[in-house]
Scaffold this active site. Structure first.
Site, PDB file in Angstrom:
ATOM      1  N   SER A  89      -2.721  -3.784  -0.160  1.00  0.00           N
ATOM      2  CA  SER A  89      -1.649  -4.552   0.493  1.00  0.00           C
ATOM      3  C   SER A  89      -2.150  -5.958   0.797  1.00  0.00           C
ATOM      4  O   SER A  89      -3.250  -6.124   1.337  1.00  0.00           O
ATOM      5  CB  SER A  89      -1.221  -3.893   1.805  1.00  0.00           C
ATOM      6  OG  SER A  89      -0.206  -2.949   1.612  1.00  0.00           O
TER       7      SER A  89
ATOM      8  N   THR B 243      12.600  -6.988 -10.120  1.00  0.00           N
ATOM      9  CA  THR B 243      12.125  -8.353 -10.318  1.00  0.00           C
ATOM     10  C   THR B 243      10.926  -8.636  -9.424  1.00  0.00           C
ATOM     11  O   THR B 243      10.968  -8.384  -8.217  1.00  0.00           O
ATOM     12  CB  THR B 243      13.249  -9.370 -10.009  1.00  0.00           C
ATOM     13  OG1 THR B 243      14.362  -9.099 -10.869  1.00  0.00           O
ATOM     14  CG2 THR B 243      12.763 -10.792 -10.218  1.00  0.00           C
TER      15      THR B 243
ATOM     16  N   HIS C 161      -1.037  -8.071   3.069  1.00  0.00           N
ATOM     17  CA  HIS C 161      -1.004  -8.494   4.467  1.00  0.00           C
ATOM     18  C   HIS C 161      -2.264  -8.103   5.250  1.00  0.00           C
ATOM     19  O   HIS C 161      -2.430  -8.523   6.392  1.00  0.00           O
ATOM     20  CB  HIS C 161       0.254  -7.972   5.167  1.00  0.00           C
ATOM     21  CG  HIS C 161       0.216  -6.529   5.564  1.00  0.00           C
ATOM     22  ND1 HIS C 161      -0.049  -6.123   6.844  1.00  0.00           N
ATOM     23  CD2 HIS C 161       0.432  -5.412   4.848  1.00  0.00           C
ATOM     24  CE1 HIS C 161       0.009  -4.797   6.910  1.00  0.00           C
ATOM     25  NE2 HIS C 161       0.291  -4.356   5.705  1.00  0.00           N
TER      26      HIS C 161
ATOM     27  N   ASN D 279      -8.719   3.263   8.484  1.00  0.00           N
ATOM     28  CA  ASN D 279      -8.060   2.176   9.202  1.00  0.00           C
ATOM     29  C   ASN D 279      -8.178   2.286  10.725  1.00  0.00           C
ATOM     30  O   ASN D 279      -7.894   1.329  11.439  1.00  0.00           O
ATOM     31  CB  ASN D 279      -6.584   2.104   8.814  1.00  0.00           C
ATOM     32  CG  ASN D 279      -5.871   3.431   9.021  1.00  0.00           C
ATOM     33  OD1 ASN D 279      -6.251   4.431   8.428  1.00  0.00           O
ATOM     34  ND2 ASN D 279      -4.852   3.446   9.842  1.00  0.00           N
TER      35      ASN D 279
ATOM     36  N   CYS E 195       1.178   2.188  11.931  1.00  0.00           N
ATOM     37  CA  CYS E 195       2.274   2.974  11.363  1.00  0.00           C
ATOM     38  C   CYS E 195       2.744   4.065  12.315  1.00  0.00           C
ATOM     39  O   CYS E 195       3.732   4.731  12.063  1.00  0.00           O
ATOM     40  CB  CYS E 195       1.839   3.585  10.031  1.00  0.00           C
ATOM     41  SG  CYS E 195       1.491   2.331   8.795  1.00  0.00           S
TER      42      CYS E 195
ATOM     43  N   GLY F 291       0.785  -1.225   0.000  1.00  0.00           N
ATOM     44  CA  GLY F 291       0.000   0.000   0.000  1.00  0.00           C
ATOM     45  C   GLY F 291       0.818   1.277   0.000  1.00  0.00           C
ATOM     46  O   GLY F 291       0.477   2.247  -0.673  1.00  0.00           O
ATOM     47  N   THR F 292       1.895   1.304   0.758  1.00  0.00           N
ATOM     48  CA  THR F 292       2.708   2.522   0.821  1.00  0.00           C
ATOM     49  C   THR F 292       3.312   2.849  -0.540  1.00  0.00           C
ATOM     50  O   THR F 292       3.267   4.001  -0.986  1.00  0.00           O
ATOM     51  CB  THR F 292       3.818   2.380   1.882  1.00  0.00           C
ATOM     52  OG1 THR F 292       3.217   2.271   3.182  1.00  0.00           O
ATOM     53  CG2 THR F 292       4.743   3.584   1.870  1.00  0.00           C
TER      54      THR F 292
ATOM     55  N   GLN G   9      -7.543  -1.040   3.608  1.00  0.00           N
ATOM     56  CA  GLN G   9      -8.336  -1.570   4.715  1.00  0.00           C
ATOM     57  C   GLN G   9      -9.681  -2.134   4.267  1.00  0.00           C
ATOM     58  O   GLN G   9     -10.273  -2.963   4.953  1.00  0.00           O
ATOM     59  CB  GLN G   9      -8.576  -0.462   5.750  1.00  0.00           C
ATOM     60  CG  GLN G   9      -8.930  -0.945   7.140  1.00  0.00           C
ATOM     61  CD  GLN G   9      -7.829  -1.767   7.775  1.00  0.00           C
ATOM     62  OE1 GLN G   9      -8.042  -2.910   8.147  1.00  0.00           O
ATOM     63  NE2 GLN G   9      -6.625  -1.196   7.895  1.00  0.00           N
TER      64      GLN G   9
END
Length: 381
Positions: A199, A237, A201, A151, A326, A71-72, A179
């Site tokens: 993201s 890659t 995760h 979030n 964060c 996401g970042t 989120q």
């Protein structure tokens, strides 16, 4: 003592099926997707198969999916490259005061480069007014970036309405959907979204991998420079093992599964609030009570210091949080709650975030709320 993890908004445990697939991929598909030999072609085919799976989840074209580190990176790419590549058309950007740090810090960076940033406020329930977006739009506005779901408090933003508003304006529309992707049915083409960050995760996939949806109708330079991976849109890659894990996590997010989770998490919220009411514990729900993500419940307990509450719960094997991961490890107050209540409001130091996900069940939630009630009563005494 069995631990109870209720901080899924920060990160989620990897699903066992995802782990199994990734383990297999590490041994069977280790070639570089850019290589032209058999091992490379095998890896490339796998990469494109996963791209189709992810594209189908959003009902977009496979070509509109760009794999990245999460996401970042997605937020930075969408915001920085839109700004730099379109500054001849204008230097005005619009966002909100409750965005994720990946957006706010990126806007701060662009402000230092001479861009004009408008930070839209929210009301006491954390909601953004579409009228405020309309009023903020100018001829030189080149980007509007509004998160899909918050979030910290879980509020869903008026994405569809903003998309409609921008149909008659040339500004690019970006949303951080990190989120919300795991629970909401998001169709960028129908919502007028040009750029969307995700993201893995947050959806029981691995850390360090994600994707950026980019509407084929807009151009966007690469943030990273180097090789010609991702059709020159993201150098480096590809993390095929991580991407494969993300693809499997996405495959499990069927419409029925999202509906099942939504119903389950709403029930968890009801259990917690009912038990608190019966125990006569004073609390306040932060955020909108209905227009929100089901897996996030942000509560204020008046006269109870949230940092001390978290410490007591942690000692009893319970993990919740005070807000965005964060900003963990700092003494900085929640910028979301500050935006809602004002900088010196007592709610900022009396609020906690409870978030549900894989591994939670009714028994865990009942045990959690029993521990929570007992802890609060002891702290009050």
């Amino acid at each position: 003592m069995e631990s109870i993890y209720l901080d899924h908004a920060a990160t989620t445990p990897i699903h066992p099926t995802v782990i199994d697939l990734m383990t297999s991929e590490m041994t069977q598909t280790f070639g570089n997707p850019s290589s032209i030999h058999t091992f490379g072609r095998q890896a490339h085919r796998k990469l494109e198969d996963i791209r189709q799976v992810i594209a189908a989840s959003l009902e977009v074209k496979p070509h509109e999916i760009i794999f990245n580190s999460g996401g970042t990176e997605g937020d930075n790419t969408a915001i920085i490259e839109t700004a730099l590549s379109r500054q001849s058309q204008g230097k005005h950007l619009i966002t909100t005061v409750i965005e994720h740090p990946a957006v706010l810090e990126t806007m701060k960076y662009l402000d230092g480069l001479g861009f004009d940033i408008t930070y839209l406020p929210v009301d006491k329930k954390g909601m953004l007014s579409v009228a405020a977006v309309k009023d903020a739009l100018r001829e030189d506005t080149i980007l509007v970036s509004v998160m899909y779901g918050n979030n910290e408090i879980g509020n869903l933003m008026p994405i569809k309405e903003i998309g409609e508003l921008l149909k008659t304006h040339p500004a690019i529309f970006h949303t951080d959907a990190v989120q919300a992707y795991g629970s909401e049915r998001i169709l960028p083409h129908g919502l007028g979204i040009d750029l969307l960050s995700i993201s893995a995760h947050k959806i029981n996939g691995p850390k360090g991998v994600g994707f950026l949806y980019k509407n084929d109708e807009i151009s966007l330079p690469s943030l990273l420079h180097g090789g010609e991976q991702e059709e020159k849109r993201r150098a480096g890659t590809e993390n095929l093992t991580g991407i494969a894990g993300m693809g499997r996590a996405v495959e499990m997010l069927t419409t029925n599964e999202k509906e099942r989770r939504h119903e389950k998490y709403i029930n968890y919220q009801k259990i917690i609030l009912t038990q608190l009411d019966e125990a006569k514990i004073r609390y306040q729900i932060n955020g909108h009570p209905e227009k929100k993500l089901a897996h996030i419940l942000n509560l204020r307990f008046p006269d109870i210091a949230s940092d001390l509450l978290l410490m007591h719960l942690d000692l009893q094997g319970v993990a919740i949080s005070t807000g965005s991961a964060c900003t963990a490890g700092t003494v900085e107050p929640s910028h979301v709650l500050e935006a809602m209540y004002g900088k010196n409001h007592s709610a900022i130091k009396e609020s906690v975030r409870i978030s549900f996900g894989l591994g939670n069940d009714d028994d865990q939630i009942y045990r959690f709320v029993t521990i929570l009630i007992n802890t609060i009563q002891k702290m009050q005494a």
